[in-house]
Scaffold this active site. Structure first.
Site, PDB file in Angstrom:
ATOM      1  N   TRP A 105      -0.356 -11.496   7.674  1.00  0.00           N
ATOM      2  CA  TRP A 105      -0.609 -12.519   6.651  1.00  0.00           C
ATOM      3  C   TRP A 105       0.524 -12.577   5.627  1.00  0.00           C
ATOM      4  O   TRP A 105       0.629 -13.510   4.856  1.00  0.00           O
ATOM      5  CB  TRP A 105      -1.934 -12.221   5.929  1.00  0.00           C
ATOM      6  CG  TRP A 105      -1.873 -11.021   4.994  1.00  0.00           C
ATOM      7  CD1 TRP A 105      -1.453  -9.765   5.311  1.00  0.00           C
ATOM      8  CD2 TRP A 105      -2.218 -10.986   3.606  1.00  0.00           C
ATOM      9  NE1 TRP A 105      -1.533  -8.937   4.213  1.00  0.00           N
ATOM     10  CE2 TRP A 105      -2.003  -9.658   3.137  1.00  0.00           C
ATOM     11  CE3 TRP A 105      -2.715 -11.928   2.712  1.00  0.00           C
ATOM     12  CZ2 TRP A 105      -2.254  -9.273   1.826  1.00  0.00           C
ATOM     13  CZ3 TRP A 105      -2.965 -11.529   1.400  1.00  0.00           C
ATOM     14  CH2 TRP A 105      -2.731 -10.221   0.967  1.00  0.00           C
ATOM     15  N   ASP A 106       1.367 -11.542   5.639  1.00  0.00           N
ATOM     16  CA  ASP A 106       2.531 -11.499   4.748  1.00  0.00           C
ATOM     17  C   ASP A 106       3.265 -12.841   4.796  1.00  0.00           C
ATOM     18  O   ASP A 106       3.764 -13.341   3.787  1.00  0.00           O
ATOM     19  CB  ASP A 106       3.520 -10.410   5.200  1.00  0.00           C
ATOM     20  CG  ASP A 106       2.911  -9.018   5.314  1.00  0.00           C
ATOM     21  OD1 ASP A 106       1.727  -8.926   5.657  1.00  0.00           O
ATOM     22  OD2 ASP A 106       3.633  -8.030   5.069  1.00  0.00           O
ATOM     23  N   GLU A 112      -6.522  -2.617   1.274  1.00  0.00           N
ATOM     24  CA  GLU A 112      -6.868  -1.794   2.440  1.00  0.00           C
ATOM     25  C   GLU A 112      -7.471  -0.441   2.078  1.00  0.00           C
ATOM     26  O   GLU A 112      -7.718   0.382   2.953  1.00  0.00           O
ATOM     27  CB  GLU A 112      -5.635  -1.619   3.333  1.00  0.00           C
ATOM     28  CG  GLU A 112      -5.183  -2.937   3.943  1.00  0.00           C
ATOM     29  CD  GLU A 112      -4.072  -2.795   4.964  1.00  0.00           C
ATOM     30  OE1 GLU A 112      -3.469  -1.726   5.042  1.00  0.00           O
ATOM     31  OE2 GLU A 112      -3.804  -3.793   5.676  1.00  0.00           O
TER      32      GLU A 112
HETATM   33  C1  BGC Z   1      -0.512  -3.886   3.522  1.00  0.00           C
HETATM   34  C2  BGC Z   1      -0.891  -5.167   4.220  1.00  0.00           C
HETATM   35  C3  BGC Z   1       0.336  -5.765   4.862  1.00  0.00           C
HETATM   36  C4  BGC Z   1       1.012  -4.774   5.784  1.00  0.00           C
HETATM   37  C5  BGC Z   1       2.319  -5.302   6.359  1.00  0.00           C
HETATM   38  C6  BGC Z   1       0.182  -2.959   4.497  1.00  0.00           C
HETATM   39  O1  BGC Z   1       0.623  -1.826   3.836  1.00  0.00           O
HETATM   40  O2  BGC Z   1      -1.626  -3.244   2.979  1.00  0.00           O
HETATM   41  O3  BGC Z   1      -1.448  -6.055   3.290  1.00  0.00           O
HETATM   42  O4  BGC Z   1      -0.007  -6.903   5.571  1.00  0.00           O
HETATM   43  O5  BGC Z   1       1.324  -3.621   5.038  1.00  0.00           O
HETATM   44  O6  BGC Z   1       3.242  -5.560   5.361  1.00  0.00           O
END
Ligand code: BGC
Length: 751
Positions: free
Chosen positions: A351-352, A480
């Site tokens: 989703w980045d 997360e």
């Molecule tokens: C973040 C996610 C992100 C992923 C990739 C993770 O550490 O919590 O939101 O999509 O990294 O950048």
């Protein structure tokens, strides 16, 4: 300090980190900044070349595999190595780790798109040579990577031997105990063919499971008094050039490396040979000029000028340059969390893209933004398939992480459960439409995605018995450290946005493209009652709010949990994910990254400014920013609530996160979301720009140590130039139609 460049003067320090920082890429091909001649064995190095969207797939081995867990992984592959060049002067092999280094400097120039390494080296026999290596991954010819090398005999004469190598014996790194690094199979490519054609050599390799092939080809331009012989060893060709040099003279070599993969080049070998034949006719400088021209066009719209803060200026340009280097430019590719600069996160797209990177392209170079949405359209069938696997008989569920379209996230609580990716994609489709008015896109692709996403979100939600509010249970929001919760504010508010906006888009498409609409509706077997349902659910969407505390809980149960004991958590235990079991984190109020605050930023009108302020002060205390996707959002929202010093401090941690290696893992690749976030912090933060009711609204505030800030915005095909100084905000129209904007909510006509 030159704020268009990054300069390295110490070759012994942080080599692996610099392999990332000095990587050269063009959205198709990415080459880590390894030294052509290599380094001594005790220096950690990940030498890699990657093709966007080119991957291997392996069966995922689970201890306990439950229904709907993804079957297979996808990992970006380190492809055939063409970086290697060995130089011998009178039989002595050049290495920075023998003899004496009299001068060393490496420069990445974001304006020219070239990385230059200049060395003056004294051999053990005291012969001094000056070497200049220049490398570029061509933006004009995406398959092409070039290394130009000039060799000057400072105090000797004699024989020069140059060995230029193409090597099919390559592997990926195998994971350490950091889950953010790849878990790829070390050696996934095997060489299937090696050929020589007119002094160009080609190696073809294939993957075991993903059925992809790649060809690397090399050919050279070299001085006419040099001889060339080609030697074949197992999996590699060495082109050996030999000739003599006079004292004080210099000679010049160019290595042309071309990559073709079967996704884009069905006749991979033939197409590679034909590209080599055509590019070898041009000089290195020809590609240097094209590179500059391409980047001139890019910077014309993308550049942000900060006067009075060289460090932030440098950080920002570095970031924007890496974004254009990383962004996929064809239907097979998107932009991965680490760009094409390393193997972290296995080259996956998250989703980045939509929430952190898309806005930069949308408002500066919308063609790239459109390509990112095209990619999502291209994987829509995978998202439909995934929805069925997950038990949804309707709609589409986009994968949390993927390369080719299949869900690849084995750890579902912080992976598949992040259903918000669906509404993030919807959000950016809607933004794209609002900013570009591109109704054709909406008719042909956008609406279909919106409908499929809306169906899925409607399907997973329900109208609660007690008050008929629309609720979404058991999902994970952006944070997360808090997983599988009911009514995550962020997910709900973005779903509300989709449910609210979809009818208008539907009606607009209907009014201009009725035929296309009808065929989409027929294909989807769409019922008008579904639109009514979406709108009903949008109106009834439950957005958790604690009246007593005047705060939005991140989800239904968030405030019932114990607050994490920050005081007694030693510094070295951060990031927490590397030191605590997920359940320990889930049981506490502790956030890895912006979640509710991000929801406020994207959907500001859903809350009063007062509630946003309260939330900000609350969540700030419990957010670790262990994810690089966090500080930019806190910077933007600090500006919004008038906390200007905080806004600047969070921006500092964003704009130079990779250059200064603030998360200590840039060696595994750049952080593209954070890079996009640094642009957002400028435009949405310091300039306070939002799209409100079809107009741009600015709330500008310049950091006190800056003299001025300027940038350009492409809005509905009008290009606006925005200049912010301590006491003035000026917007002028460079091209396009006059438009009305708002500054601090006051209308202003820009003609
Ligand atoms: C973040 C996610 C992100 C992923 C990739 C993770 O550490 O919590 O939101 O999509 O990294 O950048």
């Amino acid at each position: 300090m030159n704020n268009w460049s990054l300069i390295d003067t110490n070759f012994e320090e942080s080599y692996q980190l610099k392999e990332t920082l000095y990587s050269t890429a063009n959205g198709y091909l990415g080459v880590r900044g390894s030294f052509e001649e290599g380094v001594s064995n005790n220096i950690p190095s990940v030498r890699g070349i990657y093709i966007n969207g080119f991957y291997e797939s392996e069966e995922i081995v689970y201890g306990e595999k439950l229904h709907g867990f993804p079957d297979r992984s996808q990992s970006i592959l380190n492809v055939i190595d063409t970086q290697e060049i060995i130089i011998k002067i009178n039989g002595e092999k050049f290495s920075l780790f023998s003899g004496k280094v009299l001068f060393y400097k490496r420069i990445l120039n974001a304006k020219t798109g070239i990385v230059t390494r200049t060395i003056e080296w004294e051999s053990p026999k005291k012969e001094i040579v000056k070497l200049v290596f220049k490398r570029l991954a061509s933006f004009e010819q995406l398959e092409l990577f070039l290394i130009n090398c000039s060799i000057e005999a400072v105090n000797f004469e004699g024989e020069i031997e140059v060995l230029s190598i193409i090597n099919g014996d390559v592997s990926n790194i195998v994971s350490s105990d950091d889950p953010r690094v790849g878990t790829a199979n070390a050696k996934a490519l095997s060489v299937i063919e090696m050929t020589v054609d007119n002094n160009a050599s080609f190696i073809e390799a294939k993957t075991k499971h993903s059925n992809l092939k790649v060809v690397g080809g090399i050919s050279h331009q070299f001085p006419s008094n040099f001889t060339e012989t080609i030697q074949k060893d197992k999996d590699k060709f060495t082109h050996i050039f030999k000739g003599n040099i006079k004292q004080g003279a210099s000679i010049n070599f160019t290595k042309f490396a071309v990559y073709t993969d079967t996704n884009r080049h069905p006749n991979e070998l033939k197409e590679n040979q034909s590209i080599i034949r055509s590019v070898i006719k041009n000089s290195f400088n020809y590609y240097v000029d094209l590179q500059k021209k391409y980047l001139d066009d890019f910077w014309e719209f993308a550049d942000v000028k900060i006067e009075g803060d060289n460090e932030m200026q440098q950080g920002l340009r570095f970031n924007l340059f890496h974004l254009v280097q990383s962004v996929g430019k064809d239907r097979w590719s998107n932009i991965s969390a680490k760009g094409l600069s390393g193997e972290g996160y296995e080259g996956h797209y998250f989703w980045d893209t939509e929430i952190y990177i898309f806005p930069f392209f949308l408002f500066t170079n919308p063609k790239f933004a459109k390509n990112l949405l095209n990619y999502r359209f291209n994987i829509l069938d995978f998202a439909r398939k995934r929805a069925r696997q997950m038990g949804h008989n309707i709609g589409a569920l986009y994968p949390w992480r993927t390369i080719a379209g299949d869900e690849c996230s084995p750890f579902f609580p912080a992976g598949t459960a992040q259903y918000h990716i669906n509404v993030d994609i919807a959000y950016s489709i809607i933004q794209y439409y609002k900013v570009t008015d591109d109704l054709d896109f909406m008719a042909n692709k956008g609406l279909e995605m919106l409908i499929e996403i809306a169906r899925l979100m409607f399907h997973i939600g329900h109208f609660r018995d007690s008050d008929n509010k629309f609720c979404i249970d058991d999902v994970t929001g952006p944070d997360e450290y808090t997983c599988i919760v009911n009514n995550n504010y962020y997910t709900n508010v973005l779903t509300k946005n989709l449910f609210t906006e979809i009818s208008e888009i539907y009606n607009n498409v209907k009014s201009k493209h009725e035929n296309i609409l009808n065929s989409v509706l027929e294909k989807l077997q769409f019922q008008n009652s579904e639109l009514t349902n979406f709108s009903k659910a949008g109106k009834a969407m439950f957005l958790p709010f604690d009246e007593k505390r005047n705060l939005h809980p991140q989800d239904d149960s968030f405030f019932n949990k114990k607050v994490w004991d920050f005081e007694n958590t030693p510094k070295e235990n951060y990031p927490l994910l590397l030191n605590y079991h997920p359940l320990t984190l889930y049981r506490h109020q502790v956030c890895k990254q912006a979640d509710t605050i991000l929801g406020h930023f994207l959907m500001e009108n859903e809350s009063s400014l007062e509630a946003i302020k309260n939330d900000y002060n609350y969540y700030e205390k419990i957010t670790t920013h262990d994810s690089s996707l966090s500080t930019c959002i806190f910077s933007i929202m600090a500006n919004r609530i008038g906390e200007y010093d905080k806004a600047y401090n969070y921006f500092m941690n964003t704009a130079r996160l990779d250059i200064d290696n603030l998360h200590h893992n840039t060696k595994d690749g750049i952080h593209t979301a954070c890079m996009g976030g640094s642009w957002m912090s400028i435009v949405f933060g310091f300039a306070g720009m939002r799209v409100v009711n079809g107009k741009l609204n600015f709330h500008p505030h310049l950091p006190k140590n800056w003299t001025s800030l300027s940038f350009k915005i492409n809005f509905k095909n009008s290009i606006l130039k925005c200049n912010l100084s301590a006491d003035n905000f000026e917007v002028s129209l460079l091209t396009g139609n006059s438009i009305e904007i708002l500054v601090d909510d006051n209308p202003m006509m820009i003609k």
